[in-house]
Design a protein around this motif. Sequence first.
Motif, PDB file in Angstrom:
ATOM      1  N   GLU A   1       0.830  -1.302   0.003  1.00  0.00           N
ATOM      2  CA  GLU A   1      -0.133   0.295   0.084  1.00  0.00           C
ATOM      3  C   GLU A   1       0.839   1.382  -0.017  1.00  0.00           C
ATOM      4  O   GLU A   1       0.443   2.265  -0.599  1.00  0.00           O
ATOM      5  N   GLU A   2       2.040   1.164   0.727  1.00  0.00           N
ATOM      6  CA  GLU A   2       2.959   2.210   0.648  1.00  0.00           C
ATOM      7  C   GLU A   2       3.528   2.623  -0.718  1.00  0.00           C
ATOM      8  O   GLU A   2       3.785   3.649  -1.054  1.00  0.00           O
ATOM      9  N   GLN A   3       3.867   1.538  -1.333  1.00  0.00           N
ATOM     10  CA  GLN A   3       4.612   1.376  -2.485  1.00  0.00           C
ATOM     11  C   GLN A   3       3.811   2.185  -3.525  1.00  0.00           C
ATOM     12  O   GLN A   3       3.849   2.985  -4.530  1.00  0.00           O
ATOM     13  N   GLU A   4       2.358   1.993  -3.477  1.00  0.00           N
ATOM     14  CA  GLU A   4       1.278   2.488  -4.429  1.00  0.00           C
ATOM     15  C   GLU A   4       1.390   3.862  -4.041  1.00  0.00           C
ATOM     16  O   GLU A   4       1.143   4.722  -5.132  1.00  0.00           O
ATOM     17  N   LEU A   5       1.310   4.438  -2.792  1.00  0.00           N
ATOM     18  CA  LEU A   5       1.540   5.842  -2.707  1.00  0.00           C
ATOM     19  C   LEU A   5       2.617   6.389  -3.114  1.00  0.00           C
ATOM     20  O   LEU A   5       2.714   7.442  -3.656  1.00  0.00           O
TER      21      LEU A   5
ATOM     22  N   ASN B   1      -6.461   3.823  -1.617  1.00  0.00           N
ATOM     23  CA  ASN B   1      -6.537   2.491  -1.482  1.00  0.00           C
ATOM     24  C   ASN B   1      -6.624   2.007  -0.216  1.00  0.00           C
ATOM     25  O   ASN B   1      -7.262   2.622   0.628  1.00  0.00           O
ATOM     26  N   ASN B   2      -6.274   0.675   0.385  1.00  0.00           N
ATOM     27  CA  ASN B   2      -6.825   0.095   1.402  1.00  0.00           C
ATOM     28  C   ASN B   2      -6.364   0.887   2.888  1.00  0.00           C
ATOM     29  O   ASN B   2      -6.978   0.778   3.673  1.00  0.00           O
TER      30      ASN B   2
ATOM     31  N   LYS C   1      -5.067   5.510   7.359  1.00  0.00           N
ATOM     32  CA  LYS C   1      -6.089   4.928   8.206  1.00  0.00           C
ATOM     33  C   LYS C   1      -5.877   3.870   9.049  1.00  0.00           C
ATOM     34  O   LYS C   1      -6.594   3.488   9.837  1.00  0.00           O
ATOM     35  N   LYS C   2      -4.769   3.526   8.926  1.00  0.00           N
ATOM     36  CA  LYS C   2      -4.289   2.239   9.821  1.00  0.00           C
ATOM     37  C   LYS C   2      -3.863   2.876  11.399  1.00  0.00           C
ATOM     38  O   LYS C   2      -4.241   1.755  12.264  1.00  0.00           O
ATOM     39  N   LEU C   3      -3.582   3.811  11.408  1.00  0.00           N
ATOM     40  CA  LEU C   3      -3.293   4.375  12.848  1.00  0.00           C
ATOM     41  C   LEU C   3      -4.851   4.726  13.394  1.00  0.00           C
ATOM     42  O   LEU C   3      -5.401   5.903  13.391  1.00  0.00           O
TER      43      LEU C   3
END
Length: 525
Positions: A396-400, A516-517, A465-467
């Motif tokens: 997900e970080e690579q997508e960003l 993204n997710n 959103k994970k935090l």
Amino acid sequence: MNINLRGKGIIFVPVILSLIIALIVTLINQFPLSWDIYTHINYALAYLQNGITNTDYFLNAPAGKSIGYPPLFHILLIIVSFVTGSGLVGGAKLLQIILVVVNVLTITYVASDLYDGKTGLFAGLILISSFMFTRLFLPIPETLAMIFFTLAVYMYYKATIESKGIYAIFTACLALLTLLTHFSSFVYLMILLVVLMLIQSVTLGNFDGIKYYVYVMIPIFALGFVGLIFLFLFSPDHFTQVLSGVVSIINNPFDLFMGQVAMGLERYVKCVGVLSLIFAIIGLYFSFKKKEFYFVSLWALVAFLFTNLHWFGIPVYTFRLLLYLIIPMVILGGYGLSNLLDSVKTSDKRLPIILVLALIILSVGLCIVHINDPSVTIFSANTEQSTFQIAPPTLEEQELINYFKNEEHNNKSILINNLYFGTVLSSMDEIPIHYQFDVYTNKSLSKSSSTSLNEEKIGYIVYDKKLIMNNTSDYESLDVMYVNGSFYPSYYFTKEITEDNFQNIKLPSTEKTFENNRFIVCKVY
């Protein structure tokens, strides 16, 4: 058992093994190891844009963040990246290979010169078997400093044993290179040399140590004095900072290594390695029995004591100090194993070769086990709410990261609630990161207005959103909370972000442009 391995060339066996292992580790990992390297890539970017500077404008934009490291590592990173054309991230991966190989070569060379080639061979193999060997894979200033550090201690030994001032000058030059690379390593080196000098003088009656220590310190103090005058004349603010830092170090020299709880015995043994520990003890026995190799024995004992200063109420960072212990430990271990095998009587000429091959297989096998430990390749951050991965970048970080590679950000900064990933994003996409997420996203404050955001040159707001706070049921609506962390603060959400509640925190002057997710990106207009 006479093993005919006394030629200097055999020290290249562990060097070649370390090269093969480093290549494998680098090839199977898409990104360089450690999270710290992304901070150092940012510093290298700052040097590329502004020359040698004390401020990194990519972090804490627009004011910038003070660079807390000397520049030598970053200059080397820039040179490697320029020569190979691989970019700073690619240059860091290449340094990952170079630094581990040169460290192993340095240690095996020093061990072989202190005793013989066989000792160098065994020292290198014992090093590879230790978990601390994995620390040498990190392409960071401390790994580079360890090369200069090892050679500086070795040159100081040569100066005191051979009574030659030229070695003291070499020690001073290597100490200065350590200073220009990693300040903590330099402080440790100075403390270590003082202690070794005192022990040599008192217990061994070798007072040359005092004379050559003075020779080492004269150019260091001279250069330091000139540097302070330069700062006083051209940058009084930095002069005050440096002077207060020097006074702080003089008052409490181990302050740079403090702040951690003591390491348990089981983890301590795991980190240094069973082979390292056993053979170092054997080496210590032979050193005192044969009345030789005293310098390395004292070096190892002093380093061991430094890692256990919590016995005396000083809460040092044991894991970090183990890196400085493992060097004399494996050299002493190589000496111990060499003497142990020489003391065994046998007429079987094949047995020595079998034992050496067995040691190679065992060392490589243990190394494979260690590099498959998740802590070697996955790095996490601790906050008061949770622990989360900060390197390498997730999918997900690579997508960003890829999203911002295709954005024309025009030097506008990113405001993000996860500053750990923000640092990675900044270094890979060369985009400034703004701090104080909770201030600039608070709708009740004027700083969240469109005018304020544009004045601060904030172009994007990124929501991780994970935090999420652990006690979400204690909050009625979605909001942002400041949470302390191990290095950076993080900004957690009081509720899980959904399509229905996102408007509670989304600023009116922004528009969602990516999701993204895990992340939402809103562009500031």
